[in-house]
Design a protein around this motif. Sequence first.
Motif, PDB file in Angstrom:
ATOM      1  N   LEU A 122      -2.887 -12.892 -18.038  1.00  0.00           N
ATOM      2  CA  LEU A 122      -2.029 -11.828 -17.519  1.00  0.00           C
ATOM      3  C   LEU A 122      -1.374 -11.051 -18.655  1.00  0.00           C
ATOM      4  CD1 LEU A 122      -0.386 -13.671 -14.516  1.00  0.00           C
ATOM      5  CD2 LEU A 122      -1.788 -11.616 -14.397  1.00  0.00           C
ATOM      6  N   GLN A 138      -4.867  -3.187  -5.063  1.00  0.00           N
ATOM      7  CA  GLN A 138      -5.040  -2.965  -3.635  1.00  0.00           C
ATOM      8  C   GLN A 138      -6.215  -3.792  -3.142  1.00  0.00           C
ATOM      9  OE1 GLN A 138      -5.174   1.209  -2.900  1.00  0.00           O
ATOM     10  NE2 GLN A 138      -3.265   1.609  -3.956  1.00  0.00           N
ATOM     11  N   SER A 144      -4.405   9.279  -5.127  1.00  0.00           N
ATOM     12  CA  SER A 144      -4.659   9.771  -3.769  1.00  0.00           C
ATOM     13  C   SER A 144      -5.078  11.233  -3.743  1.00  0.00           C
ATOM     14  CB  SER A 144      -3.406   9.593  -2.907  1.00  0.00           C
ATOM     15  OG  SER A 144      -3.022   8.249  -2.880  1.00  0.00           O
ATOM     16  N   LYS A 168       5.327   6.444 -12.124  1.00  0.00           N
ATOM     17  CA  LYS A 168       4.236   6.969 -12.940  1.00  0.00           C
ATOM     18  C   LYS A 168       3.730   8.290 -12.388  1.00  0.00           C
ATOM     19  CE  LYS A 168       2.929   2.355 -14.380  1.00  0.00           C
ATOM     20  NZ  LYS A 168       2.084   1.200 -14.092  1.00  0.00           N
ATOM     21  N   TRP A 223      -1.541 -17.505 -17.644  1.00  0.00           N
ATOM     22  CA  TRP A 223      -0.440 -16.661 -18.105  1.00  0.00           C
ATOM     23  C   TRP A 223      -0.911 -15.769 -19.254  1.00  0.00           C
ATOM     24  CZ3 TRP A 223       4.043 -14.707 -16.834  1.00  0.00           C
ATOM     25  CH2 TRP A 223       4.932 -14.270 -17.815  1.00  0.00           C
ATOM     26  N   GLN A 253      -1.673  -7.126 -19.161  1.00  0.00           N
ATOM     27  CA  GLN A 253      -0.449  -6.322 -19.120  1.00  0.00           C
ATOM     28  C   GLN A 253      -0.165  -5.668 -20.466  1.00  0.00           C
ATOM     29  OE1 GLN A 253      -0.101  -6.421 -15.241  1.00  0.00           O
ATOM     30  NE2 GLN A 253       1.400  -5.382 -16.505  1.00  0.00           N
ATOM     31  N   THR A 275       0.860  -1.912 -20.975  1.00  0.00           N
ATOM     32  CA  THR A 275       1.945  -1.469 -21.848  1.00  0.00           C
ATOM     33  C   THR A 275       1.464  -0.361 -22.769  1.00  0.00           C
ATOM     34  OG1 THR A 275       2.825  -3.715 -21.860  1.00  0.00           O
ATOM     35  CG2 THR A 275       3.651  -2.207 -23.539  1.00  0.00           C
ATOM     36  N   SER A 325       0.329   4.298  -0.042  1.00  0.00           N
ATOM     37  CA  SER A 325      -0.056   5.435   0.806  1.00  0.00           C
ATOM     38  C   SER A 325      -0.086   5.081   2.281  1.00  0.00           C
ATOM     39  CB  SER A 325      -1.437   5.952   0.399  1.00  0.00           C
ATOM     40  OG  SER A 325      -1.437   6.313  -0.967  1.00  0.00           O
ATOM     41  N   ASP A 354       0.845  -1.190   0.000  1.00  0.00           N
ATOM     42  CA  ASP A 354       0.000   0.000   0.000  1.00  0.00           C
ATOM     43  C   ASP A 354       0.877   1.235   0.000  1.00  0.00           C
ATOM     44  OD1 ASP A 354      -1.720   2.064   0.384  1.00  0.00           O
ATOM     45  OD2 ASP A 354      -2.335   1.481   2.406  1.00  0.00           O
ATOM     46  N   HIS A 385       6.490  -6.182 -15.078  1.00  0.00           N
ATOM     47  CA  HIS A 385       5.222  -5.995 -14.370  1.00  0.00           C
ATOM     48  C   HIS A 385       4.363  -7.259 -14.464  1.00  0.00           C
ATOM     49  CE1 HIS A 385       5.224  -1.677 -13.348  1.00  0.00           C
ATOM     50  NE2 HIS A 385       6.046  -1.574 -14.360  1.00  0.00           N
ATOM     51  N   THR A 386       4.298  -7.814 -15.657  1.00  0.00           N
ATOM     52  CA  THR A 386       3.519  -9.042 -15.842  1.00  0.00           C
ATOM     53  C   THR A 386       3.988 -10.110 -14.882  1.00  0.00           C
ATOM     54  OG1 THR A 386       3.317  -8.529 -18.190  1.00  0.00           O
ATOM     55  CG2 THR A 386       2.799 -10.779 -17.517  1.00  0.00           C
ATOM     56  N   THR A 387       5.296 -10.218 -14.779  1.00  0.00           N
ATOM     57  CA  THR A 387       5.877 -11.245 -13.923  1.00  0.00           C
ATOM     58  C   THR A 387       5.526 -10.995 -12.470  1.00  0.00           C
ATOM     59  OG1 THR A 387       7.681 -11.336 -15.496  1.00  0.00           O
ATOM     60  CG2 THR A 387       8.006 -12.409 -13.373  1.00  0.00           C
ATOM     61  N   GLU A 416       2.898  -9.541 -11.359  1.00  0.00           N
ATOM     62  CA  GLU A 416       1.504  -9.962 -11.222  1.00  0.00           C
ATOM     63  C   GLU A 416       1.380 -11.477 -11.162  1.00  0.00           C
ATOM     64  OE1 GLU A 416      -1.702  -8.762 -10.634  1.00  0.00           O
ATOM     65  OE2 GLU A 416      -0.177  -7.397  -9.864  1.00  0.00           O
ATOM     66  N   ALA A 417       2.173 -12.133 -11.990  1.00  0.00           N
ATOM     67  CA  ALA A 417       2.100 -13.588 -12.049  1.00  0.00           C
ATOM     68  C   ALA A 417       2.480 -14.196 -10.703  1.00  0.00           C
ATOM     69  CB  ALA A 417       3.015 -14.114 -13.149  1.00  0.00           C
ATOM     70  N   GLN A 445       7.284  -3.738 -19.031  1.00  0.00           N
ATOM     71  CA  GLN A 445       5.968  -4.293 -18.728  1.00  0.00           C
ATOM     72  C   GLN A 445       6.019  -5.804 -18.557  1.00  0.00           C
ATOM     73  OE1 GLN A 445       4.261  -0.882 -18.038  1.00  0.00           O
ATOM     74  NE2 GLN A 445       3.091  -2.760 -17.947  1.00  0.00           N
TER      75      GLN A 445
END
Lengths: 178, 178
Positions: free
Chosen positions: B140, B100, B20, A99, B137, B144, B148, A20, A18, A147-149, A151-152, A144
């Motif tokens: 995902l 989250q 936020s 970001k 996979w 993703q 991207t 924040s 988290d 990022h995918t990884t 998430e995986a 990315q």
Amino acid sequence: MESQQKILDSAIEVLNEDFSAPIDVIADKAGLSRRTLHRYFKDRTALIDACLLNMMQTWETAMLQACSNSDDPVKQLEGMLYAGIDCGVKYAFLHKLSKQQPTSTNSKYTSAREKWFQLIPQLQQKKIISDKIDAAWIRLLFIQMIHTTIEAYRSGDIAPNEIKRMAWYSFRRSIGMK
Amino acid sequence: MESQQKILDSAIEVLNEDFSAPIDVIADKAGLSRRTLHRYFKDRTALIDACLLNMMQTWETAMLQACSNSDDPVKQLEGMLYAGIDCGVKYAFLHKLSKQQPTSTNSKYTSAREKWFQLIPQLQQKKIISDKIDAAWIRLLFIQMIHTTIEAYRSGDIAPNEIKRMAWYSFRRSIGMK
DNA sequence: GTAAAATGTCACAAAGTTGAGACATTTTGA
DNA sequence: TCAAAATGTCTCAACTTTGTGACATTTTAC
């Protein structure tokens, strides 16, 4: 372990969950009081900046390692992806951060990152990867894919041992390698 | 336009920039007072929930559209990717959100999403895509790839007209299509 | 053991955020 | 035109977060 490092590790873990989250949570997880945390890091910004620096160093080391392990650019690219994955999983929250508004350390971080992507045009010249694909696009695919990884791993739907293999398979094909 | 919709649009735009951000910012952008915003949405949670619902409906419609445009499963998949991209760009902040704690609407959203991925095993049976790759996979990778694309738009490094083409090229190759 | 360093505890003020009441003003629609 | 609905303004209280000072306690190193 040093308190400073304890806080850093805790921050990395908590902010990943988290971003924040109040500072208390970070201090608690580190087994220290908020007051002590503030003795090491002036404020929230300083803490996050320190995390960023920590990541830069870790990644840079891992990337260098990957490159020195082989002379084959393809192997180097593969190693760099794995390094990125290992690092990315640990510091996932910083991706969210980048970001948002950039910090001072952030610019150093991205410029350090750029260096590694000079490998791409080189591979395109050697026709190892397609030159029909924009290098900037490949850079994004690389990021990315990490990022995918992440998430995986998080989802738990996929056998962890399979993830890196699939990531490399998908990545090299997505950039036009056979 | 209705105030409720104005607020929703504003929230989507603002929260995309900074998840936020204080409610004031959303109200300002909608050209309404914070007080009025609270007359439509009890609290922050209710507002975000409404954004989620809004996205679900939009995506579902676009996906259905994509499927009805062709009988070819590959074309359907391509259309669904484009629908996902269009939708994803608009509602990017919800992607961050789903990482989250899940909301009540969130579970509905993911379950609605699951339905669409029943297409994958079907394509694997027809040998159109590799069955060596786990369907989870691929799910995902799909999500993703949208991320991207969002990044690609945001970065400004890539010609917008090229992005969808490259996304489809990279995605279909990443899942083992020729 | 002892002094210095590190840490904890408590208290506090400043700032930010949030949601709502009361009432004035504007907009809408018949 | 006129009443109802929508909105704005101002205000307030409750709550959270944040950073810090003062001082007690513990830990560390010699």
